[in-house]
Design an enzyme around this catalytic site. Structure first.
Site, PDB file in Angstrom:
ATOM      1  N   ASP A  13       0.835  -1.200   0.000  1.00  0.00           N
ATOM      2  CA  ASP A  13       0.000   0.000   0.000  1.00  0.00           C
ATOM      3  C   ASP A  13       0.873   1.255   0.000  1.00  0.00           C
ATOM      4  O   ASP A  13       1.988   1.258   0.549  1.00  0.00           O
ATOM      5  CB  ASP A  13      -0.885  -0.026   1.257  1.00  0.00           C
ATOM      6  CG  ASP A  13      -1.860   1.130   1.308  1.00  0.00           C
ATOM      7  OD1 ASP A  13      -2.738   1.188   0.435  1.00  0.00           O
ATOM      8  OD2 ASP A  13      -1.738   1.962   2.226  1.00  0.00           O
ATOM      9  N   GLU A  39       1.433  -0.157  -4.801  1.00  0.00           N
ATOM     10  CA  GLU A  39       0.386   0.767  -5.207  1.00  0.00           C
ATOM     11  C   GLU A  39       1.014   2.108  -5.560  1.00  0.00           C
ATOM     12  O   GLU A  39       1.643   2.752  -4.720  1.00  0.00           O
ATOM     13  CB  GLU A  39      -0.633   0.961  -4.082  1.00  0.00           C
ATOM     14  CG  GLU A  39      -1.735   1.939  -4.473  1.00  0.00           C
ATOM     15  CD  GLU A  39      -2.460   2.530  -3.280  1.00  0.00           C
ATOM     16  OE1 GLU A  39      -3.648   2.859  -3.420  1.00  0.00           O
ATOM     17  OE2 GLU A  39      -1.838   2.681  -2.205  1.00  0.00           O
TER      18      GLU A  39
END
Length: 627
Positions: free
Chosen positions: A341, A370
Site C-alpha cells: 500500500d 500501489e
C-alpha cells in the site's frame, strides 16, 4: 466499596493486559517477558543471519539479556528512549537447530525474567512464495464485506470497536477469513488463480477499522476476521485448489492505537510535526529538479490521515522491524506475494532495500506496489525502469493506474487526437519506460475507485469491452469483488464501493454466488467474465505473447497478441456506430491466416480473413483466434 475491590482489581488487571495487546504468539510465552517481536523465527534462512528482537515489557531496558544455546549468540543490545523496550540482536548460525532458545533477563536486586524463544524449521520451498505471473487472474476482496463464515467473531469483546452493523457504511459488517475460504470453489470456477485480500492485520481502532489500513499489530490477524490458524487454513485451502495468496501490507503508517505509537521506543520512530500536517499527495516533488525542499518534506513525512501516524523508516530499527515482519508472514503462512500500500509515501531508499532483501530470500515472491499517480513517467519512476537511474530501483511491478485511466478514457470518451481510444494507445506506447510492463497488475476498479459498471453507465456492452481489454492486454489482470455480478456505485464516499457481496451473509435475500440468485443479465456478464478469464489462463499468447497495436481510427482500436503457436486479434469499436475496417491495413499480422474464430463464442468461424472489408458492430469488442 470494599466488597467490590477484588473485582475492580481484576478488571484493572485485565484492562492492562488488553491495552498492551500482545500477539497470539507472544501471549503463549511463559511468564516473564510480556511480548517479543518477531514472536519466533526460523533456522536455515539463506540471506538472514541476524534477527533483532524487540522486547516489550515495563522497565525491560534496565535488564541485561543472556542466552546459552548452540549456534545462537547475542550480537548486540540497544536501548531507546522508552524504558519499556529492549532491542536484542541475535545471530543464528547455519549450525543452529530448530528448538527453544532460553533467554534470561537480569537486573541487580530483581528476579530474573525468562523467555523461551522458538526457532522453527522452515517449510519446503514449494510451499511458500510461488509468486504471481502473467498466467494468473487475480481477485481482490474486502474480507469484512465478502462473506461471513463465522458470525461468532463479528463482535470481539475488549477490542476498541464493539459494534457491528451492516447498515452502517464505516462499521464492521462481519465478513471473515472463514467466509473467504468457503468461497474458494466459487473463485476457482470463475477462473481466479490468485486471491488478494485487503489487510488482515489487527486494526484495533475506534473508527473505520474494517478496511485494514490502520495496522495496530504487525504480527496478529484481526480477531474479527478470524485467528492465525484460520488464516493458515485459507492459505492452505487456496493452494490445494490452485489459488495463490497475495498479502496486502502497509509500511508508510500505522493506526494511532498501535502499541508502539502510544509507547514509542524512540522519539524518531515517527515523523512528528508541531501541529498536524497531512501529506500533500504530490509525488512529483520526489523527482522534480526544481522542487522546494519544504514540499518534499511535506509529501514524504506528512501523515496520511489524522489517525495514521507516519513511520520514519530512516530509523534503522523501524526499517528492520518492518522488514522482519515481511519475512515472518512468508515463512509462517506460506503466502505467495505482497501488494504494498502507498508505495510512494515512505522513505524510498528503505522501500528499495526492503524489496531487494525479500527478493534475495524469495526470488519467486510476487511483489508489487500501489502507485496511485498520474502519468506513465511518474509511475515508472518508482519501479524498475529505463530512465536514468532506473537500474537502482528494486520494485518489479506496480498497480497500473495509467492503463486503468487509458481503458476508462477509451470507453467513456469519443476518440480525439489524444482522447478516447487514442489515450489507451498512447499509454501503451510509453511501455518502453518500464523494465518489464508485463509484470504490472492491471484492473478496471478497486476498493478506492468507482465501480466499473457504474463508470460505463451501466452499459453491458461497454462492460464486456472492459473485461475483454483486461483479459487480453499485457500485465496481470485483477478483478475487484462483485465486478463479475455488476455491483455498482461511485466512490463518493469510498464506502459505497465496499458494499457486501449479496449472498455472502446470513439472511441475505439473494445469493449472487449462485446462478439461481443472479438476473439473466448478471449471468450473461458473469459467464463472459468466466469464459475470458479461463481463456486467458489457457492461452500463453495472451500471457507472455508479444503485443502489436495499430493507431486507432474512427474510434476503432485493433491490436494483436501472439507467440509461435497462436495469434489473437482484438477489435474494439468505441463508437456507437457500426464501422467497417480494411483488413489490408493489418496484413503484417494477418498474413497467412484464413479465418478469425470467436475466442469465447464456442469456436464458430465468424470472419473470412480473405475478404478485405471487416464490419464491426457499434460498442463492441471482438476477440478472434486466427487460423
Amino acid at each position: 466499596m470494599r466488597k467490590n475491590t477484588p473485582v475492580r482489581l481484576l478488571a484493572f488487571f485485565l484492562l492492562l493486559i488488553g491495552c498492551w495487546g500482545p500477539s497470539t504468539a507472544a501471549a503463549q510465552q511463559p511468564p516473564g517477558v510480556h511480548r517479543v517481536d518477531p514472536p519466533h523465527w526460523w533456522v536455515g534462512m539463506k540471506t538472514v543471519r541476524t534477527v533483532e528482537l524487540m522486547v516489550h515489557q515495563p522497565g525491560i531496558a534496565a535488564y541485561a539479556p543472556s542466552l546459552q544455546h548452540p549456534g545462537v549468540k547475542i550480537r548486540g543490545v540497544y536501548r531507546g528512549d522508552s524504558p519499556n523496550y529492549l532491542f536484542v540482536e541475535i545471530e543464528i548460525s547455519a549450525k543452529a537447530k530448530p528448538g527453544t532458545v532460553p533467554f534470561v533477563f537480569s537486573q541487580k536486586g530483581k528476579p530474573d525474567l525468562r523467555l523461551n524463544y522458538l526457532l522453527k524449521a522452515r517449510k519446503k520451498e514449494s510451499d511458500r512464495a510461488q509468486g504471481i505471473r502473467t498466467s494468473d487472474v487475480m481477485y481482490l476482496l474486502f474480507p469484512d464485506r465478502f462473506a461471513n463464515g463465522d458470525p461468532s467473531n463479528d463482535l470481539v469483546r475488549g477490542m476498541t470497536t464493539e459494534r457491528v452493523d451492516r447498515k452502517e457504511m464505516y462499521l464492521r459488517h462481519g465478513g471473515d477469513l472463514k467466509g473467504a475460504t468457503e468461497k474458494l470453489d466459487y473463485l476457482r470456477d470463475l477462473g481466479v488463480s490468485a486471491l488478494w485480500l485487503n489487510p488482515v492485520f489487527e486494526n484495533n481502532m475506534p473508527e473505520t477499522s474494517y478496511h485494514g489500513y490502520a495496522i495496530t499489530d504487525f504480527y496478529r490477524v484481526d480477531r474479527r476476521l478470524g485467528t492465525g490458524e484460520e488464516y493458515r487454513q485459507l492459505v492452505d485451502s487456496a493452494h490445494a485448489k490452485g489459488i495463490k495468496i497475495v498479502k496486502d501490507i502497509v509500511y508508510n503508517h500505522v493506526g494511532n492505537e498501535c502499541f508502539f505509537f502510544k509507547d514509542q521506543p524512540e522519539k524518531s520512530w515517527f515523523n512528528e510535526w508541531d501541529s498536524f500536517t497531512r501529506t500533500t499527495y504530490r509525488e512529483p516533488v520526489l523527482f522534480d529538479p526544481y522542487a522546494a525542499q519544504s514540499d518534499v518534506r511535506r509529501m514524504a513525512d506528512g501523515w496520511f490521515d489524522r489517525h495514521m501516524p507516519d513511520l520514519d523508516q530512516r530509523n534503522p530499527r523501524v526499517a528492520r522491524y518492518l522488514t522482519q515482519a515481511s519475512f515472518w508472514w512468508v515463512e509462517e503462512y506460506g503466502i505467495d506475494a505482497y501488494r504494498v500500500d502507498t508505495w510512494v509515501y515512505p522513505d524510498q531508499k528503505f522501500m528499495d532495500d526492503l524489496a531487494r532483501a525479500l527478493l534475495a530470500e524469495y526470488p519467486k515472491l510476487g511483489f508489487f506496489g500501489e502507485t496511485w499517480v498520474h502519468g506513465v513517467s511518474t509511475q515508472a519512476f518508482f519501479m524498475k525502469n529505463r530512465l536514468r537511474g532506473g537500474e537502482r530501483k528494486a520494485l518489479p511491478a506496480v498497480t497500473d493506474f495509467q492503463l486503468y485511466y487509458g481503458i476508462n478514457d477509451a470507453l467513456t470518451r469519443e476518440q480525439g487526437w489524444t482522447d478516447g481510444a487514442a489515450k489507451l494507445y498512447y499509454t501503451l506506447a510509453k511501455d518502453f519506460l518500464y523494465e518489464d510492463p508485463y509484470r504490472n497488475v492491471t484492473f478496471l476498479d478497486n476498493h478506492d475507485l468507482s465501480r466499473f459498471y457504474s463508470v460505463v453507465g451501466e452499459n453491458p456492452d461497454k462492460f464486456k469491452q472492459g473485461i475483454g481489454l483486461l483479459m487480453t492486454l499485457r500485465g496481470i489482470p485483477c478483478l475487484y469483488y462483485g465486478t463479475e455480478v455488476l455491483m455498482k456505485n461511485f466512490s463518493n464516499p469510498d464506502g459505497l464501493v465496499r458494499e457486501d457481496f449479496p449472498g455472502g451473509f446470513p439472511g441475505d435475500p439473494v445469493d449472487k454466488f449462485s446462478a439461481a440468485g443472479r438476473s439473466a443479465l448478471e449471468n450473461e456478464c458473469w459467464n463472459y467474465v468466466r469464459a475470458l478469464a479461463r481463456y486467458r489462463r489457457a492461452t500463453p499468447a495472451l500471457q507472455d505473447g508479444k503485443l502489436v497495436q495499430f493507431v486507432p481510427e474512427d474510434g476503432v482500436y485493433v491490436f494483436f497478441r501472439y507467440d509461435r503457436d497462436k495469434t489473437v486479434m482484438v477489435v474494439l469499436n468505441t463508437s456507437a456506430q457500426e464501422r467497417t475496417i480494411d483488413l489490408t491495413r493489418f496484413a503484417e499480422r494477418t498474413a497467412g491466416f484464413k479465418q478469425g474464430v470467436d475466442a469465447v463464442g464456442g469456436g464458430v468461424a465468424v470472419q473470412n480473413l480473405s475478404e478485405r472489408r471487416f464490419p464491426v458492430k457499434g460498442t463492441s469488442i471482438g476477440i478472434y483466434e486466427l487460423r
